[in-house]
Design an enzyme around this catalytic site. Structure first.
Site, PDB file in Angstrom:
ATOM      1  N   HIS A 173       0.810  -1.221   0.000  1.00  0.00           N
ATOM      2  CA  HIS A 173       0.000   0.000   0.000  1.00  0.00           C
ATOM      3  C   HIS A 173       0.844   1.274   0.000  1.00  0.00           C
ATOM      4  CE1 HIS A 173      -3.708  -2.105   0.323  1.00  0.00           C
ATOM      5  NE2 HIS A 173      -3.547  -2.522   1.574  1.00  0.00           N
ATOM      6  N   ASP A 225      -3.074 -10.456  -2.640  1.00  0.00           N
ATOM      7  CA  ASP A 225      -3.643  -9.936  -1.394  1.00  0.00           C
ATOM      8  C   ASP A 225      -5.103  -9.539  -1.646  1.00  0.00           C
ATOM      9  OD1 ASP A 225      -2.389  -8.589   1.369  1.00  0.00           O
ATOM     10  OD2 ASP A 225      -4.166  -7.549   0.634  1.00  0.00           O
ATOM     11  N   HIS A 270      -6.615  -6.976  -0.585  1.00  0.00           N
ATOM     12  CA  HIS A 270      -6.672  -5.539  -0.804  1.00  0.00           C
ATOM     13  C   HIS A 270      -5.788  -5.166  -1.996  1.00  0.00           C
ATOM     14  CE1 HIS A 270      -7.401  -6.148   3.564  1.00  0.00           C
ATOM     15  NE2 HIS A 270      -8.366  -5.272   3.343  1.00  0.00           N
ATOM     16  N   ASP A 295      -5.020 -12.695   3.139  1.00  0.00           N
ATOM     17  CA  ASP A 295      -6.247 -12.193   3.750  1.00  0.00           C
ATOM     18  C   ASP A 295      -7.478 -12.380   2.870  1.00  0.00           C
ATOM     19  OD1 ASP A 295      -4.993 -10.385   2.066  1.00  0.00           O
ATOM     20  OD2 ASP A 295      -5.006  -8.720   3.488  1.00  0.00           O
TER      21      ASP A 295
END
Length: 308
Positions: free
Chosen positions: A122, A159, A161, A243
Site C-alpha cells: 500500500h 492480497d 486488498h 487475507d
C-alpha cells in the site's frame, strides 16, 4: 536447488497496538507454519537508502525517520503507526526482498519467500498507509531491472486488498507487468479493471465479496496467466497476501489453503516455462493467525517442492 526464507527478529520491534490486526504474532504464525519445511533460512539484511530511493524520495525516508517516537508509539496515517524500531523493521523488509532477488537471480536458490513486517504494497511514493511504510515489492522489481539488468519483471499480487502503492509506483514502467486480484469494493478503493497503466501493463481483476477458489482460479486462467505468458518475464515476484482466506477478519473472500496451493502451483508452472523457475514471494497481509499459518505453509510448500 533450494527455497530460501528471509526473516529477522527486528521485525518484532515494529509497533503492536492492542486490537490492531498487524501484529508481531503474525510472524510467529508464519514461523509455525514453516517449521516443518526444509528451507535455506537466512537473516534479512537492512535495506539501504539506495534501494529505497528507487521508489521513494528522500523526503519520505526523512519523514518516517523524523516521526519515530522515542518511546511508545506515534500515528503517521489513519491506520499506520510507528514505534522506535519501526524504521529498522521496514528496512529489513526492503533488504529481505532485495536479497531474495539477488540470491535467486544469482542462482543461489530456485525461489524465495520473505517473512517480514510491516508489509509494503500500500505504500505510495510519499505516503505511508494501510499499515505500510516502504513498498518492498516495487523496490525489488526495480532492483532486478536496474542492478541485474533484466528487461521484464512480472508482479502478481493476490492480497485481498489492492496494491495501490505498487500500481502507482509502476504506473509508467513498461518493463513491469503488474497483475492484481482484489475484493471490490474494499480498502483502498483502487483496482478497477479500467486501471491499466500508462503502457497497458497493469491487469486488475476485481472480485466481488464471497468469491471462492473456483471462481478465483477461473479469473486467473482467463485474465492473468495469458498476460504473463505473453509478457515473458525473466522473474516473477509475488505480493503474497493471505487475507482472501475465508477466515480473515478484514475482508470477505472465500479462499482456502488449497486455493493458495493451486495458485502457487500454476505460477510455478509459468515460471518453469518462462524464467527458469525464478520466483520471489513477499509476505503482505493475512490477519487470522491459524489461517495465515496454514496458508503460508501451503504456499511455501509448493515453492519448496517446485524449487527442488
Amino acid at each position: 536447488m533450494v527455497t530460501a526464507l528471509f526473516t529477522h527478529s527486528d521485525c518484532d520491534d515494529h509497533v503492536e497496538l492492542p486490537s490492531h490486526p498487524e501484529q508481531r504474532a503474525r510472524l510467529a504464525a508464519v514461523a509455525l507454519g514453516l517449521a516443518g519445511l526444509d528451507l535455506l533460512r537466512l537473516p534479512a539484511p537492512l535495506g539501504d537508502d539506495a534501494d529505497i530511493l528507487r521508489c521513494h524520495p528522500q523526503r519520505h525516508i526523512d519523514r518516517v525517520r523524523q516521526s519515530l517516537p522515542a518511546l511508545g508509539w506515534a500515528q503517521i496515517d489513519g491506520d499506520t503507526y510507528l514505534s522506535p524500531g519501526s524504521l529498522t523493521a521496514a528496512r529489513r523488509g526492503v533488504g529481505a526482498a532485495c536479497a531474495a532477488v539477488d540470491l535467486v537471480l544469482g542462482g543461489g536458490a530456485a525461489n524465495a519467500f520473505t517473512a517480514t513486517r510491516p508489509p509494503g504494497h500500500h505504500a505510495e511514493a510519499e505516503t505511508a498507509m494501510g499499515f505500510f511504510l516502504f513498498n518492498s515489492i516495487a523496490i525489488a522489481a526495480i532492483r532486478a531491472l536496474e542492478v541485474h539488468g533484466l528487461s521484464r519483471v512480472a508482479i502478481v499480487d493476490f492480497d485481498v486488498h489492492h496494491g495501490n502503492g505498487t500500481q502507482a509506483l509502476l504506473w509508467d514502467e513498461p518493463r513491469v507487468l503488474f497483475a492484481s486480484s482484489q475484493q471490490m469494493p474494499l480498502y483502498p478503493g483502487s483496482g478497477a479493471a479500467s486501471e491499466t497503466g500508462a503502457q497497458g501493463q497493469i491487469v486488475n481483476v476485481p472480485l466481488r465479496a464471497g468469491t471462492g477458489g473456483a471462481e478465483m482460479r477461473a479469473a486467473y486462467a482467463a485474465q492473468v496467466f495469458p498476460r504473463i505468458e505473453a509478457f515473458q518475464p525473466e522473474l516473477i515476484l509475488l505480493s503474497a497476501g493471505f487475507d482472501a482466506h475465508a477466515c480473515d477478519p478484514l475482508a470477505g473472500l472465500n479462499w482456502r489453503e488449497a486455493d493458495y496451493q493451486a495458485l502457487t502451483g500454476r505460477i510455478c508452472d509459468l515460471a518453469e516455462q518462462i524464467c527458469d523457475r525464478r520466483v520471489v514471494s513477499v509476505l503482505e497481509g493475512g490477519y487470522d493467525l491459524p489461517a495465515l499459518a496454514a496458508s503460508v505453509a501451503a504456499h511455501v510448500g509448493v515453492l519448496q517442492e517446485r524449487g527442488a
